[in-house]
Every structure is written in structure tokens, then in C-alpha cells.
Motif scaffolding. Sequence first.
Motif, short mmCIF file in Angstrom:
data_model
loop_
_atom_site.label_atom_id
_atom_site.label_comp_id
_atom_site.label_asym_id
_atom_site.label_seq_id
_atom_site.Cartn_x
_atom_site.Cartn_y
_atom_site.Cartn_z
N MET A 169 27.76 1.21 41.97
CA MET A 169 27.37 0.52 43.20
C MET A 169 26.35 1.37 43.97
SD MET A 169 29.82 -0.79 46.31
CE MET A 169 30.68 -1.89 45.17
N PRO A 170 25.24 0.78 44.46
CA PRO A 170 24.23 1.55 45.19
C PRO A 170 24.82 2.22 46.43
CG PRO A 170 23.41 -0.63 44.63
CD PRO A 170 24.86 -0.63 44.33
N LEU A 171 24.35 3.41 46.72
CA LEU A 171 24.81 4.12 47.91
C LEU A 171 24.19 3.49 49.16
CD1 LEU A 171 24.48 7.84 46.78
CD2 LEU A 171 26.61 6.71 47.47
N PRO A 172 25.00 3.22 50.19
CA PRO A 172 24.42 2.77 51.46
C PRO A 172 23.81 3.95 52.21
CG PRO A 172 26.79 2.96 51.65
CD PRO A 172 26.47 3.25 50.22
N LEU A 173 22.91 3.63 53.11
CA LEU A 173 22.33 4.62 54.01
C LEU A 173 22.86 4.36 55.42
CD1 LEU A 173 20.09 4.13 51.64
CD2 LEU A 173 18.62 5.46 53.16
N VAL A 174 23.29 5.41 56.09
CA VAL A 174 23.71 5.33 57.49
C VAL A 174 22.69 6.11 58.30
CG1 VAL A 174 25.50 5.84 59.18
CG2 VAL A 174 26.14 5.08 56.87
N VAL A 175 22.06 5.45 59.26
CA VAL A 175 20.87 5.97 59.93
C VAL A 175 21.15 6.10 61.43
CG1 VAL A 175 18.41 5.62 60.30
CG2 VAL A 175 19.48 4.81 58.17
N ALA A 176 20.91 7.29 61.98
CA ALA A 176 21.14 7.54 63.40
C ALA A 176 19.84 8.00 64.06
CB ALA A 176 22.22 8.61 63.59
N PRO A 177 19.45 7.38 65.17
CA PRO A 177 18.18 7.71 65.83
C PRO A 177 18.34 8.88 66.79
CG PRO A 177 19.22 5.95 67.02
CD PRO A 177 20.17 6.30 65.90
N VAL A 227 21.26 -0.60 54.47
CA VAL A 227 20.93 0.32 55.56
C VAL A 227 21.74 -0.08 56.79
CG1 VAL A 227 19.10 1.25 57.03
CG2 VAL A 227 18.62 0.67 54.63
N HIS A 228 22.49 0.88 57.35
CA HIS A 228 23.34 0.64 58.52
C HIS A 228 22.86 1.54 59.66
CE1 HIS A 228 26.40 -1.51 56.05
NE2 HIS A 228 25.90 -0.72 55.11
N HIS A 229 22.39 0.93 60.74
CA HIS A 229 21.92 1.69 61.90
C HIS A 229 23.07 1.90 62.89
CE1 HIS A 229 17.64 1.56 60.82
NE2 HIS A 229 17.88 0.35 60.38
N VAL A 230 23.23 3.13 63.34
CA VAL A 230 24.29 3.47 64.29
C VAL A 230 23.66 3.75 65.65
CG1 VAL A 230 26.14 5.10 64.84
CG2 VAL A 230 25.74 4.42 62.46
N ALA A 231 24.07 3.01 66.67
CA ALA A 231 23.60 3.26 68.03
C ALA A 231 24.39 4.41 68.65
CB ALA A 231 23.76 2.00 68.87
N LEU A 232 23.69 5.24 69.42
CA LEU A 232 24.33 6.40 70.05
C LEU A 232 24.70 6.03 71.48
CD1 LEU A 232 21.94 9.21 68.73
CD2 LEU A 232 23.94 8.18 67.62
N THR A 233 25.93 5.57 71.66
CA THR A 233 26.34 5.04 72.97
C THR A 233 27.63 5.67 73.49
OG1 THR A 233 27.51 3.21 71.89
CG2 THR A 233 25.22 2.83 72.51
N ARG A 234 28.06 6.77 72.89
CA ARG A 234 29.29 7.41 73.36
C ARG A 234 28.99 8.83 73.82
NH1 ARG A 234 34.76 6.14 70.51
NH2 ARG A 234 33.92 6.56 68.44
N ASP A 263 31.67 7.35 64.67
CA ASP A 263 30.95 6.08 64.53
C ASP A 263 30.14 6.07 63.23
OD1 ASP A 263 31.95 5.18 66.93
OD2 ASP A 263 30.12 5.62 68.08
N VAL A 264 29.50 7.20 62.92
CA VAL A 264 28.74 7.30 61.67
C VAL A 264 29.67 7.13 60.47
CG1 VAL A 264 27.51 8.96 60.19
CG2 VAL A 264 26.83 8.67 62.58
#
Length: 231
Positions: free
Chosen positions: A1-9, A29-36, A45-46
Motif C-alpha cells: 500500500m502506498p505511504l501517505p504523506l502528512v504535511v504540516a505548514p 496527502v493529509h494537511h494538518v492545521a496548527l491550531t493548538r 494531531d500529526v
Amino acid sequence: MPLPLVVAPGMLCDASLWSDVTFPEGHDVHHVALTRPDIGALADDVLSAVDGPFVLVGLSLGAIVGFEALRRAPERVAGLCVMATNAGAPRPEQRAAWRELDDLVTAGRFAEVVERTLPDMFPDRRPTAADAERYRRMARAVGPDAARAQLAAQPTREDAFTALRSARCPSVVLAGGRDTLCPPAFHHAIAEALPHSRMRELPDAGHLVPWQRPDAVGAALQDLVAAAVAA
């Protein structure tokens, strides 16, 4: 199974930071918002963005969150790409600057915070008018509430070098050669600590590497994902 990417700005950045980057085809590709307001909570969260192993991509504050995710669950991080960041503990002058910015946001002067942070995002602190307005739009989309959470999270980070030295995943470190906020020396130290890392310095880039060199980011991610899958 392809590896997902978790992306944090980075701070005052959102998923649009990566809009010019071509991510590896066939990988979610999963984008994580920095809200904590805590680096540990953001790292959680990541880690909760996907199940199982993933490739972690972070810029600036997002990379700092990534370092903590790596420390907490090294077996989950199959590959690591960080850029425009600093793995050291907060310095006193940084803590003072974050408090000052938080006071401004609290006083309803969020626009002033955006203007103060704007020059450091660009090569040699000299953005074009179009680039400056692009940053303002992104920062306004993030908004004052998330900005306050990010400012509160910044002082909760710790020195990450112990976690980096124990990493076993393939890693890539990207540095903007004209980044005045997180200069290349910071990235050389990170690359030296990571046992299986490759570093690339991008002479014409500043802090917002995915905007200023999306081609280099995309190429680095292609190589990193291939290495992570092979490993």
C-alpha cells in the motif's frame, strides 16, 4: 500500500503553502492545521492524521511539530522531510518576541503581526509586492485565533537533537540559502544529527521554500518517498 504523506505548514501558513508543489503520484496527502497551543498536542494531531506509517513533511513550526512526532512514535515515521526550521530549544529573545506578538494579537492588531513577520518569509527579507500580498492573504486565512495558538505553542518546544540522532528513517533537509530567519547553518546541524539524511541548500530561496522552489521540494519528496517505500 502506498505511504501517505502528512504535511504540516509553518506559523501563519496553511495548506496553500504547498499549492505549487507536485506531490508524489499515488500517495495520499493529509494537511494538518496548527491550531493548538502546545507542541505535544500538535504532534498528536500529526500522528492521528493517518493510521500506520507515513512520510512526514514540515516547514518551520510544522517541522518542529514533526520532530516531536518523531520523538513520540519513531516507528510510525517512514520518511522525514523538513525545511526552513530550527531543532534547538527556544532562546530568551525568541520567547520575548512571541510574547510581544501575542500582546499585539490580543489587542486586536493582528494585521500588524502579519506585517512584522512578512519580511522574514522571503529571500533577503525583500518580497515583491505580489509575494507580500500572497502571504497576507494566507495569514489572514489562518486568522488571529490560530495565530495565538501557534505563538503559545512555540515556547513549549524542546531541543530535538536527541530524537533526530535516534531516527532510523530516510530523511531530507532543505535550506533556503537566503533564509534570514532559519539560515542554512541550522539545517546543516539537523542533517548532521539525522543518521540517514540528505541535505540540499537552495541558493535562491528564503523561508517559504515551497513557494520559492516548489520544483526542488517536489523532487525531494519523490526521492524520499521512493527511499521510504524501499526501506
